[in-house]
Design an enzyme around this catalytic site. Structure first.
Site, PDB file in Angstrom:
ATOM      1  N   ASP A  27       1.184  -0.512   0.035  1.00 16.31           N
ATOM      2  CA  ASP A  27       0.061  -0.471  -0.572  1.00 16.31           C
ATOM      3  C   ASP A  27       1.187   1.386   0.269  1.00 16.31           C
ATOM      4  O   ASP A  27       1.117   2.502   0.420  1.00 16.31           O
ATOM      5  CB  ASP A  27      -1.549  -0.164   1.217  1.00 16.31           C
ATOM      6  CG  ASP A  27      -2.245   1.211   1.057  1.00 16.31           C
ATOM      7  OD1 ASP A  27      -2.111   1.522   0.261  1.00 16.31           O
ATOM      8  OD2 ASP A  27      -2.735   1.605   2.123  1.00 16.31           O
ATOM      9  N   ILE A  28       2.231   1.428  -0.611  1.00 14.67           N
ATOM     10  CA  ILE A  28       2.432   2.507  -1.167  1.00 14.67           C
ATOM     11  C   ILE A  28       1.909   3.846  -1.625  1.00 14.67           C
ATOM     12  O   ILE A  28       1.225   3.589  -2.832  1.00 14.67           O
ATOM     13  CB  ILE A  28       4.058   2.219  -2.054  1.00 14.67           C
ATOM     14  CG1 ILE A  28       5.017   1.188  -0.794  1.00 14.67           C
ATOM     15  CG2 ILE A  28       4.544   3.537  -2.487  1.00 14.67           C
ATOM     16  CD1 ILE A  28       5.656   1.918   0.197  1.00 14.67           C
TER      17      ILE A  28
END
Length: 123
Positions: A86-87
């Site tokens: 979930d960058i």
């Protein structure tokens, strides 16, 4: 009892605990707390909004330095067989807690992180 971590996160936290020598008695742990430095500058999403509202731009040197540091951080995750998953700007915290006050990005929010296995590659 509410579980704060899922099965994949449980095995990942177990691996981190083993890596730093805290694996004894894992089965009896009821909570795990991850403690990070205080990043008083907030997250990158907020900083981007502020820059936009002021009509300012990030300097090219700073952006290149941040990209390099984030890339090295992700390499470190991957070497430890962790996929962040979930960058995004709101998961990049900004710290100025360096001797010279240089702003450094910190990867945060491991809530959807997964251990790197053949099954995660297929998903």
């Amino acid at each position: 009892t509410t579980r704060l971590v899922n099965k994949n996160q449980d095995s990942m936290i177990r691996q981190v605990a083993q890596d730093i020598g805290l694996d004894a008695g894992w089965e009896n742990w009821t909570q795990v707390w991850l403690v990070f430095e205080h990043c008083r500058l907030g997250d990158l999403a907020r900083r981007m909004r502020q820059q936009s509202e002021l009509g300012e731009h990030f300097g090219q040197d700073m952006l290149l330095r941040w990209c390099l540091q984030l890339g090295l951080g992700l390499v470190d995750f991957h070497q430890k067989k962790v996929i962040h998953g979930d960058i995004k700007p709101s998961n990049i915290l900004l710290s100025d807690q360096t001797p010279d006050g240089t702003v450094l990005p910190r990867i945060a929010d491991l809530s959807v992180a997964l251990p790197y296995t053949s099954s995660t590659l297929e998903a």
